[in-house]
Design a protein around this motif. Sequence first.
Motif, short mmCIF file in Angstrom:
data_model
loop_
_atom_site.label_atom_id
_atom_site.label_comp_id
_atom_site.label_asym_id
_atom_site.label_seq_id
_atom_site.Cartn_x
_atom_site.Cartn_y
_atom_site.Cartn_z
N LEU A 156 -27.79 -16.81 12.81
CA LEU A 156 -28.53 -16.42 14.01
C LEU A 156 -28.06 -15.07 14.53
O LEU A 156 -28.88 -14.23 14.95
CB LEU A 156 -28.36 -17.49 15.09
CG LEU A 156 -29.00 -18.85 14.79
CD1 LEU A 156 -28.69 -19.85 15.90
CD2 LEU A 156 -30.51 -18.71 14.61
N LEU A 157 -26.75 -14.83 14.50
CA LEU A 157 -26.23 -13.54 14.95
C LEU A 157 -26.67 -12.41 14.01
O LEU A 157 -26.99 -11.30 14.46
CB LEU A 157 -24.71 -13.59 15.03
CG LEU A 157 -24.12 -14.42 16.18
CD1 LEU A 157 -22.61 -14.50 16.06
CD2 LEU A 157 -24.52 -13.83 17.53
N THR A 158 -26.68 -12.69 12.71
CA THR A 158 -27.13 -11.68 11.75
C THR A 158 -28.57 -11.28 12.01
O THR A 158 -28.91 -10.09 12.03
CB THR A 158 -27.00 -12.21 10.31
OG1 THR A 158 -25.63 -12.49 10.03
CG2 THR A 158 -27.52 -11.20 9.30
N ILE A 159 -29.42 -12.28 12.21
CA ILE A 159 -30.84 -12.00 12.48
C ILE A 159 -30.98 -11.20 13.78
O ILE A 159 -31.73 -10.22 13.84
CB ILE A 159 -31.63 -13.32 12.56
CG1 ILE A 159 -31.65 -14.00 11.18
CG2 ILE A 159 -33.06 -13.06 13.05
CD1 ILE A 159 -32.24 -15.40 11.20
N LEU A 160 -30.26 -11.61 14.81
CA LEU A 160 -30.33 -10.93 16.10
C LEU A 160 -29.91 -9.47 15.98
O LEU A 160 -30.60 -8.56 16.48
CB LEU A 160 -29.45 -11.65 17.12
CG LEU A 160 -29.38 -11.02 18.52
CD1 LEU A 160 -30.75 -11.04 19.18
CD2 LEU A 160 -28.35 -11.75 19.38
N ASP A 206 -25.55 -23.33 3.57
CA ASP A 206 -25.03 -21.97 3.50
C ASP A 206 -25.96 -21.07 2.69
O ASP A 206 -26.28 -19.94 3.10
CB ASP A 206 -23.64 -21.98 2.88
CG ASP A 206 -22.99 -20.60 2.89
OD1 ASP A 206 -22.78 -20.05 3.99
OD2 ASP A 206 -22.70 -20.08 1.80
N SER A 207 -26.42 -21.57 1.55
CA SER A 207 -27.32 -20.79 0.71
C SER A 207 -28.65 -20.53 1.41
O SER A 207 -29.20 -19.42 1.36
CB SER A 207 -27.56 -21.52 -0.61
OG SER A 207 -28.43 -20.78 -1.45
N LEU A 267 -32.17 -16.46 4.78
CA LEU A 267 -32.76 -16.03 6.05
C LEU A 267 -32.12 -14.74 6.54
O LEU A 267 -32.81 -13.82 7.00
CB LEU A 267 -32.60 -17.13 7.10
CG LEU A 267 -33.42 -18.40 6.89
CD1 LEU A 267 -33.04 -19.45 7.93
CD2 LEU A 267 -34.91 -18.10 6.99
N ALA A 268 -30.79 -14.67 6.43
CA ALA A 268 -30.08 -13.47 6.88
C ALA A 268 -30.48 -12.25 6.06
O ALA A 268 -30.73 -11.17 6.60
CB ALA A 268 -28.58 -13.70 6.79
#
Length: 214
Positions: free
Chosen positions: A37-41, A87-88, A93-94
Amino acid sequence: MLGQHGRGLTKALFTRPALALARVGVTPNALTVTGTLLTILVAVTTLPQGRFLLGVALLILVVIGDSFDGILARATGTTSVFGAFLDSTMDRLADGAIFGSLVAWAALRLEAGALRTTTIAVGLAVVVLAEVVSYTRAKAESVGTSASVGIAERSDRLVVAGVGAVAVGLGAPQWVLTAALGLIAVGSLITVLQRVLTVRTQLSRREQGEDATP
């Protein structure tokens, strides 16, 4: 390639911090989801605007934190098939958010012309091929083979993209990032072909062995 050499280093550096997180009740799966979620943000709020130095710096911090999930699971004996699956899935998504944001940068920030068109094209190729690289490995395992070979693993793709973005952020010509994305696309395509050929060889040997069995 980088991923194979970096796992030992991350284990040595982050095992103690991971155990500290375990003591306060943090679970590996919670770290996995939070990191994604942080990566996407970070990706969608910095990269499309061309804020590459800030974006890459924050993504490095997030990726470091995200690496804690596997270390935490192994250190606490809580590894699971579902954890590996989660994890995969979150990694896909990231990656989509990061490379999709770079495509958005090209579409929004580059002037109309050959460079813009080329950057969008190779960026979309990276988005697709990165997913296929992961799919070939997962599908290989589902048919009882192994396809962990390849010159462009996830860490390789992220490092090359990060270097290209930082270079442009420091004032390099915009085509440097285009070239970086092109390199990732070519490397990913080669990796897909390597994995397809590897699986083909393994299945062929298996079939020959079955035919030879009386």
